[in-house]
Design a protein around this motif. Structure first.
Motif, short mmCIF file in Angstrom:
data_model
loop_
_atom_site.label_atom_id
_atom_site.label_comp_id
_atom_site.label_asym_id
_atom_site.label_seq_id
_atom_site.Cartn_x
_atom_site.Cartn_y
_atom_site.Cartn_z
N ILE A 274 0.87 -1.19 0.00
CA ILE A 274 0.00 0.00 0.00
C ILE A 274 0.90 1.24 0.00
O ILE A 274 1.62 1.49 0.96
CB ILE A 274 -0.95 0.03 1.22
CG1 ILE A 274 -1.61 -1.35 1.47
CG2 ILE A 274 -2.03 1.10 1.03
CD1 ILE A 274 -2.55 -1.40 2.67
N GLY A 275 0.86 1.97 -1.08
CA GLY A 275 1.69 3.18 -1.20
C GLY A 275 0.89 4.39 -0.74
O GLY A 275 0.08 4.93 -1.49
N VAL A 276 1.07 4.76 0.52
CA VAL A 276 0.32 5.90 1.05
C VAL A 276 1.20 7.15 1.08
O VAL A 276 0.72 8.26 1.20
CB VAL A 276 -0.23 5.61 2.47
CG1 VAL A 276 -1.39 6.54 2.79
CG2 VAL A 276 -0.68 4.17 2.62
N ALA A 277 2.51 6.94 1.00
CA ALA A 277 3.43 8.08 1.14
C ALA A 277 3.20 9.11 0.05
O ALA A 277 2.85 8.77 -1.08
CB ALA A 277 4.87 7.57 1.08
N ALA A 278 3.41 10.37 0.43
CA ALA A 278 3.40 11.46 -0.55
C ALA A 278 4.86 11.63 -0.97
O ALA A 278 5.64 12.33 -0.31
CB ALA A 278 2.85 12.73 0.08
N ASN A 308 12.37 11.53 -9.43
CA ASN A 308 12.51 10.40 -8.51
C ASN A 308 11.83 9.18 -9.11
O ASN A 308 10.91 9.31 -9.92
CB ASN A 308 11.83 10.73 -7.17
CG ASN A 308 12.76 11.47 -6.23
OD1 ASN A 308 13.97 11.22 -6.23
ND2 ASN A 308 12.21 12.39 -5.46
N PRO A 309 12.25 7.97 -8.68
CA PRO A 309 11.55 6.78 -9.16
C PRO A 309 10.12 6.75 -8.63
O PRO A 309 9.86 7.22 -7.52
CB PRO A 309 12.37 5.62 -8.59
CG PRO A 309 13.16 6.20 -7.47
CD PRO A 309 13.34 7.66 -7.75
N ASP A 310 9.20 6.25 -9.43
CA ASP A 310 7.82 6.06 -8.95
C ASP A 310 7.77 4.69 -8.27
O ASP A 310 7.84 3.65 -8.92
CB ASP A 310 6.84 6.14 -10.13
CG ASP A 310 5.39 6.13 -9.64
OD1 ASP A 310 5.07 5.33 -8.73
OD2 ASP A 310 4.59 6.93 -10.16
N ILE A 311 7.66 4.71 -6.94
CA ILE A 311 7.76 3.46 -6.16
C ILE A 311 6.59 2.54 -6.48
O ILE A 311 6.77 1.35 -6.75
CB ILE A 311 7.81 3.79 -4.64
CG1 ILE A 311 8.98 4.73 -4.35
CG2 ILE A 311 7.91 2.51 -3.82
CD1 ILE A 311 8.96 5.35 -2.97
N LEU A 312 5.39 3.11 -6.47
CA LEU A 312 4.19 2.30 -6.71
C LEU A 312 4.24 1.65 -8.10
O LEU A 312 3.99 0.44 -8.24
CB LEU A 312 2.95 3.20 -6.58
CG LEU A 312 1.60 2.53 -6.77
CD1 LEU A 312 1.36 1.44 -5.73
CD2 LEU A 312 0.47 3.56 -6.72
N ALA A 313 4.60 2.44 -9.09
CA ALA A 313 4.67 1.89 -10.45
C ALA A 313 5.76 0.84 -10.55
O ALA A 313 5.59 -0.18 -11.23
CB ALA A 313 4.90 3.02 -11.45
N GLY A 326 -2.70 2.02 -4.52
CA GLY A 326 -2.16 3.37 -4.53
C GLY A 326 -3.11 4.35 -3.88
O GLY A 326 -4.28 4.05 -3.64
N PHE A 327 -2.60 5.54 -3.60
CA PHE A 327 -3.41 6.64 -3.07
C PHE A 327 -3.28 7.83 -4.01
O PHE A 327 -2.25 7.96 -4.68
CB PHE A 327 -2.94 7.05 -1.67
CG PHE A 327 -3.70 6.37 -0.58
CD1 PHE A 327 -3.45 5.04 -0.28
CD2 PHE A 327 -4.70 7.04 0.12
CE1 PHE A 327 -4.16 4.39 0.71
CE2 PHE A 327 -5.42 6.40 1.12
CZ PHE A 327 -5.14 5.07 1.41
N ALA A 328 -4.27 8.67 -4.05
CA ALA A 328 -4.16 9.87 -4.86
C ALA A 328 -4.76 11.05 -4.10
O ALA A 328 -5.88 10.96 -3.60
CB ALA A 328 -4.88 9.69 -6.18
N GLU A 340 -7.85 7.29 -14.36
CA GLU A 340 -6.74 7.44 -15.31
C GLU A 340 -5.41 7.12 -14.60
O GLU A 340 -4.58 6.38 -15.11
CB GLU A 340 -6.77 8.89 -15.85
CG GLU A 340 -5.72 9.23 -16.87
CD GLU A 340 -4.45 9.78 -16.22
OE1 GLU A 340 -3.37 9.40 -16.72
OE2 GLU A 340 -4.54 10.54 -15.23
N LYS A 341 -5.28 7.61 -13.37
CA LYS A 341 -4.04 7.37 -12.61
C LYS A 341 -3.89 5.89 -12.25
O LYS A 341 -2.81 5.32 -12.35
CB LYS A 341 -4.04 8.23 -11.35
CG LYS A 341 -2.74 8.15 -10.58
CD LYS A 341 -2.68 9.14 -9.43
CE LYS A 341 -2.39 10.54 -9.91
NZ LYS A 341 -2.15 11.46 -8.80
N ARG A 342 -4.99 5.26 -11.86
CA ARG A 342 -4.95 3.84 -11.51
C ARG A 342 -4.47 3.01 -12.71
O ARG A 342 -3.59 2.15 -12.59
CB ARG A 342 -6.34 3.36 -11.08
CG ARG A 342 -6.35 1.91 -10.62
CD ARG A 342 -7.73 1.32 -10.60
NE ARG A 342 -8.27 1.08 -11.93
CZ ARG A 342 -7.94 0.07 -12.72
NH1 ARG A 342 -7.05 -0.82 -12.32
NH2 ARG A 342 -8.47 -0.06 -13.92
#
Ligand code: C5P
Length: 404
Positions: A274-278, A308-313, A326-328, A340-342
């Motif tokens: 679960i990527g909650v970090a901003a 920066n690298p996209d961790i979630l992706a 993911g979170f947005a 679209e982001k998902r």
């Protein structure tokens, strides 16, 4: 803080002799605030540390200290008190009391109550480090666990006697969380959850940097809810001012790159990410080694940024990814951008914060985006919402045997 698990629960809170008795005043307040009823039973020694009057005022019920209490009509306090209970919690549990429990001794009201119980028993040890490490204590604790008794803690750190080590009682809030966790349905039992939470900090020089307003509250609430649901939880946190939820393994990082590396190092073991970090999208190409000084000519510094690298992706791109969430947080048009982001990040579930940006607030309202459509969850405080989200995530998990 979790509350739903404890609403309507009836707990017998057994106190034995120890300086940690002062923590039980706060614990009682937390439990009653969550809607539990608390029946305090104290040993003779416990009354030397805090008075029954204090505990009666906080619990709102008369305190029992003696087996021969005339207030119990049939004179069987040891039977009557435990029959109504959903659990007995012994806090603080002294060395002596653990020994008595391990041997089934029943020579005062509290020990007799424990032997006569027909409900779960939780103990929260509190003692000097040598007493905790004593082989006899360790033998007793092993025996208690084998007998199905939950042992919560102890903690490590400075002790009332001036020594430092294992044995001090969990803080009141952690004890409260551990009790709430005991009552939570174990819908993530056997699952390993990896989370990121909070902001990242991208240095410009040794004293300055770029960060954002994420408080980490939502990520920490999710980590707590996942732990309470029975998962093994690894939380990778950026710089935040929050206590680690009880039972959660926490790893602190500063930068997006460090967060990325920490996630990549551990993700192979995770069933759920679960990527909650901003996470900061950019960092300064070369942070200055020394503090950037004002010059006589007053020339302004310039910085070159790199992505920066996209961790979630990166997680979602793995050949065998965990179930990735993911979170947005958007400042507008979430309903348009969410799906679209998902799809772009290639995750099965993306949770969007509805309405204005909610950094630092305790309440939140979210919308779930997935291939089949979008679902709104009702507005709630972040811990209630985290519990609801864990249920939603658990519901969407593939069969454990198919996960990898
Ligand atoms: O693209 P955006 O930052 O809006 O996406 C948010 C989601 O992606 C969050 O789940 C966040 O934790 C994750 N993310 C990430 N690494 C980044 C940027 C965002 O894991 N570099």
């Amino acid at each position: 803080m979790a509350t739903a698990e404890l609403a309507g629960k009836h707990l017998v809170l057994g106190m034995t002799g120890g300086i940690a008795c002062y923590k039980i005043a706060e614990l009682t307040r937390l439990l009653t605030k969550a809607g539990a009823t608390v029946q305090v039973v104290m040993t003779e020694a416990a009354t030397q540390f805090i008075t029954p009057v204090t505990m009666q005022a906080l619990s709102g019920r008369p305190v029992y200290t003696s087996q021969w209490d005339a207030r119990v009509p049939n004179n069987m306090a040891h039977i009557d008190l435990s029959r109504e209970a959903d659990a007995i919690v012994i806090a603080p549990a002294s060395t002596d009391f653990l020994a008595k429990l391990a041997h089934g001794m029943a020579d005062d009201l509290l020990s007799t109550l424990c032997v006569a119980r027909d409900c779960p028993l939780l103990v929260v040890p509190a003692m000097n480090r040598q007493m905790w490490q004593n082989p006899a204590t360790q033998r007793n604790v092993t025996q208690l666990r084998a007998d199905g008794i939950e042992v919560l803690g102890p903690d490590s750190g400075p002790q009332a006697c001036g020594e430092v080590g294992d044995g001090r009682m969990l803080e009141a809030a952690a004890t409260y969380e551990a009790i709430a966790s005991f009552f939570s349905p174990k819908i993530l039992s056997g699952r390993r959850v990896l989370l990121t939470a909070g902001p990242t900090f991208e240095p410009l020089d040794p004293v300055r940097g770029i960060t954002n307003r994420s408080s980490g509250k939502m990520g920490f609430a999710l980590a707590r809810a996942a732990q309470q649901a029975g998962a093994e939880v690894h939380l990778i946190a950026g710089p935040v001012a929050l206590e680690t939820p009880w039972g959660v393994f926490r790893q602190d990082v500063q930068t997006a790159q460090q967060m990325h590396d920490a996630v990549m190092h551990s993700v192979a073991d995770a069933d759920i990410f679960i990527g909650v970090a901003a996470v900061a999208d950019w960092r300064v190409d070369h942070a200055s080694e020394h503090k950037i000084k004002k010059t006589a000519e007053r020339t302004l510094p310039t910085f070159t940024f790199v992505e920066n690298p996209d961790i979630l992706a990166s997680v979602a791109r793995l050949p065998h990814p965990p179930f990735a969430v993911g979170f947005a947080a958007e400042s507008g048009d979430l309903e348009v951008h969410g799906e679209e982001k998902r799809a772009r990040k290639n995750v099965p579930l993306l949770i969007g914060n509805l309405g204005p940006l909610t950094f630092g607030l305790d309440d939140n309202e979210v919308i779930l985006f997935e291939a089949g459509g979008a679902t709104k969850l009702p507005r709630a405080d972040k811990q209630t919402l985290a519990r609801a989200l864990i249920v939603e995530i658990a519901r969407r998990l593939p069969d454990p045997s198919l996960i990898r």
